[in-house]
Scaffold this active site. Structure first.
Site, short mmCIF file in Angstrom:
data_model
loop_
_atom_site.label_atom_id
_atom_site.label_comp_id
_atom_site.label_asym_id
_atom_site.label_seq_id
_atom_site.Cartn_x
_atom_site.Cartn_y
_atom_site.Cartn_z
N ASN A 112 0.86 -1.18 0.00
CA ASN A 112 0.00 0.00 0.00
C ASN A 112 0.90 1.24 0.00
O ASN A 112 1.50 1.56 1.01
CB ASN A 112 -0.90 -0.03 1.25
CG ASN A 112 -1.74 1.23 1.38
OD1 ASN A 112 -1.79 2.06 0.47
ND2 ASN A 112 -2.41 1.39 2.52
N TRP A 113 0.97 1.88 -1.15
CA TRP A 113 1.87 3.04 -1.28
C TRP A 113 1.34 4.28 -0.56
O TRP A 113 2.05 5.25 -0.42
CB TRP A 113 2.08 3.39 -2.76
CG TRP A 113 2.80 2.35 -3.56
CD1 TRP A 113 3.27 1.13 -3.13
CD2 TRP A 113 3.16 2.44 -4.95
NE1 TRP A 113 3.88 0.46 -4.16
CE2 TRP A 113 3.82 1.25 -5.29
CE3 TRP A 113 2.96 3.41 -5.93
CZ2 TRP A 113 4.31 0.99 -6.58
CZ3 TRP A 113 3.43 3.16 -7.22
CH2 TRP A 113 4.11 1.96 -7.53
N LYS A 114 0.07 4.26 -0.20
CA LYS A 114 -0.58 5.44 0.40
C LYS A 114 -0.36 6.64 -0.54
O LYS A 114 -0.38 6.47 -1.75
CB LYS A 114 -0.07 5.66 1.82
CG LYS A 114 -0.21 4.38 2.67
CD LYS A 114 0.03 4.56 4.12
CE LYS A 114 -0.17 3.24 4.84
NZ LYS A 114 -0.05 3.34 6.28
N HIS A 118 -9.40 1.22 5.04
CA HIS A 118 -8.11 1.38 5.73
C HIS A 118 -8.32 2.31 6.93
O HIS A 118 -9.14 3.23 6.87
CB HIS A 118 -7.08 1.96 4.76
CG HIS A 118 -5.70 1.93 5.32
ND1 HIS A 118 -5.24 2.87 6.21
CD2 HIS A 118 -4.69 1.03 5.15
CE1 HIS A 118 -3.99 2.56 6.55
NE2 HIS A 118 -3.64 1.44 5.93
N GLU A 149 -6.75 4.73 7.92
CA GLU A 149 -6.58 6.16 7.59
C GLU A 149 -7.84 6.72 6.94
O GLU A 149 -8.15 7.91 7.10
CB GLU A 149 -5.33 6.34 6.71
CG GLU A 149 -4.06 6.14 7.55
CD GLU A 149 -2.89 5.52 6.80
OE1 GLU A 149 -2.86 5.56 5.56
OE2 GLU A 149 -2.00 4.97 7.49
N GLU A 209 -5.10 -4.92 10.53
CA GLU A 209 -4.08 -3.90 10.73
C GLU A 209 -4.34 -3.17 12.05
O GLU A 209 -5.16 -2.23 12.08
CB GLU A 209 -4.12 -2.88 9.59
CG GLU A 209 -3.82 -3.46 8.23
CD GLU A 209 -3.17 -2.42 7.31
OE1 GLU A 209 -2.10 -2.72 6.81
OE2 GLU A 209 -3.74 -1.33 7.13
N GLY A 225 2.82 2.22 10.91
CA GLY A 225 3.79 3.31 10.84
C GLY A 225 4.52 3.58 12.13
O GLY A 225 5.24 4.58 12.24
N SER A 271 3.76 -2.17 10.33
CA SER A 271 5.21 -2.24 10.54
C SER A 271 5.83 -3.57 10.09
O SER A 271 6.77 -4.07 10.73
CB SER A 271 5.56 -1.93 12.01
OG SER A 271 5.18 -0.60 12.32
N GLY A 320 3.02 -1.06 4.31
CA GLY A 320 3.01 0.37 4.01
C GLY A 320 4.42 0.86 3.72
O GLY A 320 4.93 0.68 2.61
N GLY A 321 5.06 1.44 4.71
CA GLY A 321 6.37 2.07 4.53
C GLY A 321 7.38 1.20 3.80
O GLY A 321 8.05 1.66 2.87
#
Ligand code: 13P
Length: 263
Positions: free
Chosen positions: A12-14, A104, A106, A174, A180, A220, A241-242
């Site tokens: 997931n590049w966000k 998600h 977010e 998640e 993150g 993470s 993610g990251g």
């Protein structure tokens, strides 16, 4: 990870990487996986770029006949009409998206998406032939007040109530506190919640659906901890993610079988 479910490693590049950067990234990722002789049939790999990148990614994947899958990070519960800024599942399907992330944390936090909206978006995705990746997860506060699985199971129940037994979905657990933060859940913690989510799928949609549905862990995840998650019975992949923004790191996560030595 069970043998009858194909693991899915999803990035997931966000809100990162524009359409030009997406082309360079996907090219490098495909090369890295090719160099490593990655077997896509044994571990699926998917990326979730911003909407504005999807056409570029589609063009590259089609032209180079890549085995990578891709999808959107959200979609509208409506199919068309006066919904400024929204993206229809029909548009994602027209770009050959296989998946779409829904609910998600977010989106739930910054866009006030309720469980009902998430359920309605899930139905919209299925209507357009997209496989929804339905995200659930508890905050640190929820964890303290209700324990580990109550909130994610309740969130998923609202979605499951709207589905037929043959619905093809992916669930992503998640925990919000792990996203993150650099502080992932332990594999045992994640397994406990994923087992509870699978039991809830069995209850709502039947055993066959529970056995078939892939449940991912996210929060993470990195190359150094993926093997521990994938060794768990009810964890069938990761939503990253990251660490999905680093080609070698993400390719290494996709190559998790190498880490556990089960290839
Ligand atoms: P991180 O891997 O950066 O913790 O993000 C997880 C996530 O939100 C994926 O959807």
């Amino acid at each position: 990870m069970a043998v009858n479910r194909t693991p899915l490693i999803a990035g997931n590049w966000k809100m990162n990487l524009d359409h030009l950067q997406s082309i360079a990234f996907v090219q490098k990722l495909a090369w890295a996986l090719k160099d490593a002789k990655h077997d896509y049939a044994s571990t699926e790999v998917a990326v979730f770029p911003p909407y504005t990148d999807l056409r570029s990614v589609q063009t590259l994947v089609t032209a180079d006949k890549l085995d990578l899958r891709y999808g959107g990070q959200d979609l509208s519960q409506h199919d068309s009409g006066a919904y400024t800024g929204e993206i229809s599942g029909a548009f994602l399907a027209a770009l050959d998206c296989a998946y779409v992330i829904i609910g998600h944390s977010e989106r739930r936090q910054y866009h006030a998406e309720t469980d009902e909206i998430v359920a309605s978006k899930t139905v919209a995705a299925l209507r357009h032939g997209l496989v929804p990746v339905v995200c659930v997860g508890e905050t640190a506060e929820d964890l303290e007040q209700h324990g580990p699985s109550a909130v994610p199971v309740a969130q998923l129940a609202v979605v499951l109530a709207a589905l037929d037994a043959d619905a093809d979905i992916v669930v992503a657990y998640e925990p919000v506190w792990a996203i993150g933060s650099g502080q992932a859940a332990t594999p045992e913690q994640a397994q406990q919640v994923c087992a509870a989510l699978r039991a809830s799928i069995a209850e709502h949609l039947g055993e066959a659906a529970a056995e078939r549905t892939r449940i991912l862990y996210g929060g993470s995840v990195k190359a150094a901890n993926i093997a521990g998650f994938m060794a768990q019975r009810d964890i069938d992949g990761a939503l990253v993610g990251g660490a999905s923004l680093d080609v070698d790191g993400f390719a290494s996560i996709a190559r998790f079988r190498q880490h556990v030595g089960t290839v």
